[in-house]
Every structure is written in C-alpha cells, then in structure tokens.
Design a protein around this motif. Structure first.
Motif, PDB file in Angstrom:
ATOM      1  N   LEU A 156       0.842  -1.194   0.000  1.00 33.77           N
ATOM      2  CA  LEU A 156       0.000   0.000   0.000  1.00 33.77           C
ATOM      3  C   LEU A 156       0.878   1.246   0.000  1.00 33.77           C
ATOM      4  O   LEU A 156       2.090   1.174   0.246  1.00 33.77           O
ATOM      5  CB  LEU A 156      -0.908   0.006   1.239  1.00 33.77           C
ATOM      6  CG  LEU A 156      -1.866  -1.179   1.393  1.00 33.77           C
ATOM      7  CD1 LEU A 156      -2.482  -1.166   2.790  1.00 33.77           C
ATOM      8  CD2 LEU A 156      -2.963  -1.121   0.327  1.00 33.77           C
ATOM      9  N   SER A 157       0.260   2.386  -0.261  1.00 37.64           N
ATOM     10  CA  SER A 157       1.014   3.636  -0.214  1.00 37.64           C
ATOM     11  C   SER A 157       1.291   4.024   1.238  1.00 37.64           C
ATOM     12  O   SER A 157       0.550   3.645   2.154  1.00 37.64           O
ATOM     13  CB  SER A 157       0.242   4.755  -0.907  1.00 37.64           C
ATOM     14  OG  SER A 157      -0.898   5.102  -0.126  1.00 37.64           O
ATOM     15  N   GLU A 158       2.358   4.812   1.419  1.00 34.08           N
ATOM     16  CA  GLU A 158       2.670   5.282   2.763  1.00 34.08           C
ATOM     17  C   GLU A 158       1.541   6.157   3.308  1.00 34.08           C
ATOM     18  O   GLU A 158       1.247   6.128   4.517  1.00 34.08           O
ATOM     19  CB  GLU A 158       3.993   6.053   2.754  1.00 34.08           C
ATOM     20  CG  GLU A 158       5.193   5.167   2.466  1.00 34.08           C
ATOM     21  CD  GLU A 158       6.495   5.954   2.498  1.00 34.08           C
ATOM     22  OE1 GLU A 158       6.570   6.957   3.243  1.00 34.08           O
ATOM     23  OE2 GLU A 158       7.435   5.572   1.770  1.00 34.08           O
ATOM     24  N   ALA A 159       0.903   6.922   2.438  1.00 31.99           N
ATOM     25  CA  ALA A 159      -0.192   7.787   2.892  1.00 31.99           C
ATOM     26  C   ALA A 159      -1.352   6.961   3.432  1.00 31.99           C
ATOM     27  O   ALA A 159      -1.958   7.300   4.459  1.00 31.99           O
ATOM     28  CB  ALA A 159      -0.658   8.682   1.745  1.00 31.99           C
ATOM     29  N   THR A 160      -1.666   5.847   2.748  1.00 35.36           N
ATOM     30  CA  THR A 160      -2.774   4.992   3.212  1.00 35.36           C
ATOM     31  C   THR A 160      -2.430   4.364   4.556  1.00 35.36           C
ATOM     32  O   THR A 160      -3.255   4.340   5.483  1.00 35.36           O
ATOM     33  CB  THR A 160      -3.061   3.897   2.174  1.00 35.36           C
ATOM     34  OG1 THR A 160      -3.458   4.503   0.942  1.00 35.36           O
ATOM     35  CG2 THR A 160      -4.162   2.974   2.656  1.00 35.36           C
TER      36      THR A 160
END
Length: 348
Positions: free
Chosen positions: A16-20
């Motif tokens: 997953l993305s770091e933001a998620t």
C-alpha cells in the motif's frame, strides 16, 4: 496500533502507499476495513519475520537438571528431543543432569557447576528446600534464567513455572475416586515419592480437601519417601496393607506403581480403584493392561516447548509474552489413550 517498524517498511510489506498506511495507523478515516486489516496483517508479518531473523544462527545451550525416577526423566528427554524441530531456525542443545535419588548437596553441586561454567538456561525439577532455593539464586545472579518444571520453587528467583495446577490435579483424583468407589467401604492409600517436592504436596492437599468435603467417612493412609522407585515402594505398601486391612484403593502421587500392584497381589488384596499420574512407560503399560483405573496426564512436549520459549524470551530472541498458563490436565483411561507420542515400555 503500537509497532517498532518504519512507515515505509509497513507500506512495502502491505503493498500500500505510505499515505494509506499513515491514515490507518493514525485513525484518520477514509480507509476501508479490508485495507486496515491488510495493514494489521503486515505488522504481524513483520513481527514474525523479525523474530525469525533474531533466531537464525542462534544456539541456546540449556541444562536439564532433574531428580526423578528413570521412567520420568526418559519421558522428559524424549519430549524435548521431539520438540527440537519446532524451535527452528534457532538451534537448542541440551545437557542432561538426571538422578533418581541422593543427597540434596549433590544437586546443589550440579547447579553451582552450571553457574560457574555458564548456560543459556536451566530447566529444573528439584525438591523445595532452602539449599536448592539458594542455588537457584546463584544461577540467576550469574545471568542464567531458571524455569521450574512439574514442581515449583515459588520462593526462589526462578523465572517461571511450567506444568499443571497440581492442587487441581489432586482434587480431580479425589472426584474420580469418590465416583468409582461409590458406596463400597474401604480406605485409600495415598503414596508420595517424597515430602519435599511441592507438586506432590499440592496434589495431596487437593486430594485431601475434596475427600474431606465429599467423603469424610473415608480414611486416607499415607506412605512417603519411596522416591517413586519399585524397590522401596514395595516394602512401604506391604507394611501399609499389613497395618490396615481396609485399604482397597490407591492414589499414586509419586509413582512406583508396578511395585504397589505387586504388593497388593502378594498380600492377596484387591485394589478396586487406582489413580496415577503421567503416561510414562510404566503407566502406559499398566493402563493398557487395565491395571490402572485412570492416569492424570499432561502434555510433556507442550511443557518442554514452553520452557524453551521462556528461556529464549529471556535472551530477547522471542517477543515478550504473558505468564505461562497451567498445562491442561487430561484424564486418560484405557479407552482414550493418545495414539502417538507415548514412551515405549521396556521389558520387565
């Protein structure tokens, strides 16, 4: 969601993305529950992988120190050796220090030699006496964690106890004895190997407590200091039978059960109910032959695995865990004996 891992590492593990991942970890919302579960799984996976990395190439030298009859120490050795593959990728090497009987000073000397030589841990079955408690203190002072097995030393500096709730086991034996004797008259022989082992003392207390409450008409006849050995046990049982013609049942706390049954046979006396402890090679054979009514058993492999894990945690090789729970007590009859993992009975 506490964890020691960098955000980037969790994101890479979860795909997953770091933001998620950041939104999930900080509870900011806007994320599906399935995504949050992926983050939790990723953290759990990282914990397991970190543990595996810590274990790769680690060798733990553990000393097993026991005073017990050969049949029980043999069962302990077999249980440990059967569990060694489950400890991989760590390697556990063991040194065994077994004795059936002897002065306390000999066991103290063994523990002091280990303290001087060094060890990653000691798994100990010993009498609860001040000399042993002091020796455990010296081991711990030398940086060696001690785990008591089967019988505890609660006043010592030991790290943990692994085994059953012995008082509950004695109460279970009393319940079975009362049910199976029913209304038949007769006294009960309680047999301890020694008065200095706390597990036997606790079993006897549990047994007496329930018998006193539920069957006060029964007389309990105690013998002790047979050390669980056939040679000494036979004479103690024969003497008890000669003194009390009303004995017709046995609660064997400390073993020596072949000798006990031989003493009944030689005295031409019936043993109507016989409850014992541990599926060692003697009791396995006696139970299969229907000469014991039941054996109160616990999984020694589980106990040895837990004892090794406690030692490994003490060295930071496994994550911390809560206190060890008592091992489950199994009531084994000739009709529900385990199908695997039992010791082989030697010829007699």
């Amino acid at each position: 969601m506490g964890h020691p891992f960098p955000l980037r590492e969790i994101a890479r593990q979860a795909g997953l993305s770091e933001a998620t991942v950041d939104r999930v970890l900080n509870g900011r919302g806007g994320v599906r529950e399935s995504t949050a579960q992926e983050v939790r799984r990723a953290i759990a996976d990282l914990h397991r992988q970190r543990t595996q990395v810590r274990l790769v190439g680690r060798t733990f030298m553990v000393d097993i120190v026991m005073q017990a009859p050969e049949r029980f120490s043999t069962a302990v050795r077999a249980a440990l050796e059967a569990e060694l593959p489950s400890l991989h990728p760590a390697v556990l090497r063991s040194r065994f220090h077994f004795r059936e009987t002897g002065p306390v000073g000999e066991q103290v000397a063994t523990l002091d030699r280990i303290a001087r030589r060094g060890s990653q841990g000691v798994i100990l079955k010993a009498p609860d006496v001040p000399e042993i408690t002091a020796a455990v203190g010296r081991l711990v002072a030398a940086g060696i964690p001690v785990v008591t097995l089967v019988t505890d030393l609660p006043a010592s500096a030991r790290l943990a106890y692994v085994g059953i709730d012995n008082r509950a086991a004695g109460a279970t034996a009393a319940y079975l004895m009362g049910q199976w004797l029913g209304d038949r008259p007769g006294n009960i022989l309680t047999s301890l190997s020694s008065g200095f082992f706390r597990n036997e003392e606790e079993r006897e207390m549990g047994f007496r407590g329930v018998m006193r409450a539920r069957h006060p008409e029964r007389t309990l006849v105690e013998i002790t200091e047979g050390q669980g050995l056939d040679a000494t046990q036979y004479d103690l049982v024969r003497a008890a039978l000669a003194r009390d013609p009303a004995i017709r049942a046995v609660y064997s706390i400390g073993g020596g059960n072949f000798a006990t049954l031989k003493a009944f046979a030689d005295a031409r006396r019936e043993c109507a109910v016989f409850v014992a402890h541990d599926l060692d090679h003697d009791n396995t054979r006696l139970l299969r032959d229907h000469r014991l009514s039941a054996v109160l058993h616990h999984d020694l492999r589980q106990d040895m695995r837990e004892a090794c894990h406690i030692v490994m945690r003490a060295h930071g090789a496994l994550p911390a865990a809560g206190p060890a729970l008592p091992s489950p007590i199994q009531v084994v009859t000739p009709y529900n004996m385990p199908t695997a993992g039992l010791p082989t009975a030697p010829a007699r």
